[in-house]
Design an enzyme around this catalytic site. Structure first.
Site, PDB file in Angstrom:
ATOM      1  N   GLU A  26     -21.572 -14.845 -12.943  1.00  0.00           N
ATOM      2  CA  GLU A  26     -20.368 -14.395 -13.421  1.00  0.00           C
ATOM      3  C   GLU A  26     -20.212 -12.905 -13.791  1.00  0.00           C
ATOM      4  OE1 GLU A  26     -19.010 -15.061 -17.514  1.00  0.00           O
ATOM      5  OE2 GLU A  26     -20.820 -16.253 -17.652  1.00  0.00           O
ATOM      6  N   LYS A  88     -10.404 -10.049 -18.586  1.00  0.00           N
ATOM      7  CA  LYS A  88     -11.381 -11.185 -18.667  1.00  0.00           C
ATOM      8  C   LYS A  88     -10.356 -12.372 -18.020  1.00  0.00           C
ATOM      9  CE  LYS A  88     -12.529 -14.712 -21.848  1.00  0.00           C
ATOM     10  NZ  LYS A  88     -12.523 -15.150 -23.358  1.00  0.00           N
ATOM     11  N   VAL A 108     -16.684 -18.374 -16.401  1.00  0.00           N
ATOM     12  CA  VAL A 108     -17.313 -19.443 -15.820  1.00  0.00           C
ATOM     13  C   VAL A 108     -16.390 -20.087 -15.024  1.00  0.00           C
ATOM     14  CG1 VAL A 108     -18.344 -21.807 -16.375  1.00  0.00           C
ATOM     15  CG2 VAL A 108     -19.186 -19.854 -17.670  1.00  0.00           C
ATOM     16  N   ASP A 140      -7.837 -24.837 -29.262  1.00  0.00           N
ATOM     17  CA  ASP A 140      -8.872 -23.748 -28.688  1.00  0.00           C
ATOM     18  C   ASP A 140      -9.804 -24.303 -27.546  1.00  0.00           C
ATOM     19  OD1 ASP A 140      -9.901 -21.748 -27.344  1.00  0.00           O
ATOM     20  OD2 ASP A 140      -9.886 -20.529 -28.920  1.00  0.00           O
ATOM     21  N   SER A 142     -11.900 -24.133 -24.124  1.00  0.00           N
ATOM     22  CA  SER A 142     -12.197 -23.564 -22.912  1.00  0.00           C
ATOM     23  C   SER A 142     -11.748 -24.062 -21.714  1.00  0.00           C
ATOM     24  CB  SER A 142     -13.657 -22.799 -23.028  1.00  0.00           C
ATOM     25  OG  SER A 142     -13.833 -22.126 -21.775  1.00  0.00           O
ATOM     26  N   ASP A 144     -13.404 -23.715 -19.121  1.00  0.00           N
ATOM     27  CA  ASP A 144     -14.481 -23.768 -18.580  1.00  0.00           C
ATOM     28  C   ASP A 144     -14.823 -25.401 -18.392  1.00  0.00           C
ATOM     29  OD1 ASP A 144     -14.905 -21.193 -18.606  1.00  0.00           O
ATOM     30  OD2 ASP A 144     -16.450 -21.345 -19.875  1.00  0.00           O
ATOM     31  N   LYS A 161     -23.201 -21.933 -27.643  1.00  0.00           N
ATOM     32  CA  LYS A 161     -23.426 -21.313 -28.963  1.00  0.00           C
ATOM     33  C   LYS A 161     -22.692 -22.073 -30.070  1.00  0.00           C
ATOM     34  CE  LYS A 161     -24.113 -16.481 -27.843  1.00  0.00           C
ATOM     35  NZ  LYS A 161     -23.446 -15.976 -26.479  1.00  0.00           N
TER      36      LYS A 161
END
Ligand code: PSU
Ligand code: MN
Length: 305
Positions: A26, A88, A108, A140, A142, A144, A161
């Site tokens: 990525e 992004k 990702v 929120d 992602s 992904d 993380k």
């Protein structure tokens, strides 16, 4: 119908045509995930690691509106220098970036999408996005996770993380039917540390075992991705108290400053890095290299059918 929006480098095209292993990488990790010049140095080292393990790297980005699989060194240098100035690019960003011929760093999500369009099955990164802490009010989550639910690409990462809610992230992946594999571990790794306290679905111990599972899901036509979580090497693990304290401070500051949406993850990443100095950056680099090497080995196994 040929996809005129997709550009695949000659080297990557040739490898795919000859059935040789290719690993996607990525570019948001370059533009938004690390500072310059370490971001560019790391991106190039990651590519070299993939070559050293017998596969061809395909760094993915959006260049002048083209969905690009196999960036040149100059393009990597450009993305690294631009840093946060580059868009992004998640799934929702693609239409306008393509139409207006703009640049974008792929997350990702979009790396999986473009890899799949190009015919690349294996992708190495650092950490994935997930369900953010407090998602029950902010919503929120992602993109992904949605992409893992609908695009059949195997993603090698070092877990996620703990800026995220790791428990809810695993719940979400379960709902979406995404297999979560621990590589040599029963526990989800927490990026900077090898352990998170959360169990993964399955533990597999070799590239051949991982490739066999991915092949089996492909054989029955499952469209889901697969998440392989590979713990950071012991020697580069961070002290749990140090990293947890930094994450707590970063999260507090994020709320105080009212940071929202797509800025949240880059803000938290940069803040944690600032608070922990060079140590977290070094860990970050090491775990990405470790993932690149595993991804190349899995890609090789998948080619030896
Ligand atoms: N987590 C990291 N490093 C990263 C990212 C996440 O530890 O660089 C990047 C990846 O590109 C990931 C994206 O896909 O952030 C997720 O952003 P969001 O949470 O806005 O979906
Ligand atoms: Mn988000």
């Amino acid at each position: 119908m040929t996809n005129t929006h997709l550009t695949i480098s000659n080297e990557v095209q040739q490898a795919l045509r000859e059935g040789r292993p290719v690993v996607a990488l990525e570019s948001t990790i370059i533009s938004h995930g690390m500072p310059y010049p370490q971001n560019v140095e790391t991106a190039l080292r990651v590519e070299q690691t993939i070559r050293d393990n017998g596969a061809v790297p395909a760094t993915i980005a959006i260049i002048g509106g083209q969905l690009t699989a196999g960036c040149t060194e100059e393009q990597i240098e450009y993305l690294g220098r631009q840093g946060q100035k580059v868009t992004k690019a998640s799934r929702r960003d693609l239409p306008v970036l393509m139409a207006e011929k703009r640049d974008g760093a792929t997350t990702v999500t979009t790396t999986m999408m473009i890899a799949h369009m190009a015919g690349i099955e294996v992708f190495a990164t650092g950490g994935i996005g997930g369900v953010h802490r407090g998602a029950e009010t902010t919503m929120d989550i992602s993109a992904d996770l949605e992409e893992l639910a609908q695009t059949p690409v195997l993603v090698v990462c070092a877990g996620a993380k703990s800026i995220l809610d790791l428990g809810l992230t695993l719940e979400y992946l379960e709902t979406k039917g995404v297999p979560v594999i621990g590589y040599g571990t029963d526990e989800l790794p927490a990026f900077y540390t090898r352990r998170s306290g959360f169990k993964v679905d399955y533990r597999l111990d070799s590239p051949a075992e991982v490739a066999a599972a991915f092949r089996a899901q492909r054989e029955i036509g499952l469209k889901t991705g697969m998440l392989v979580t590979n713990p950071i090497p012991e020697a580069y693990q961070m002290d749990k108290e140090v990293i947890d304290a930094a994450i707590e401070t970063a999260l507090r500051e994020c709320v105080q400053r009212g940071i929202k949406g797509k800025e949240t993850t880059p803000f938290l990443l940069a803040k944690v890095k600032e608070l922990t100095g060079g140590e977290s950056l070094e860990s970050n680099i090491r775990l990405v290299l470790n993932n690149a090497s595993l991804a190349a080995q899995v890609a090789k196994e998948l080619c030896s059918e």
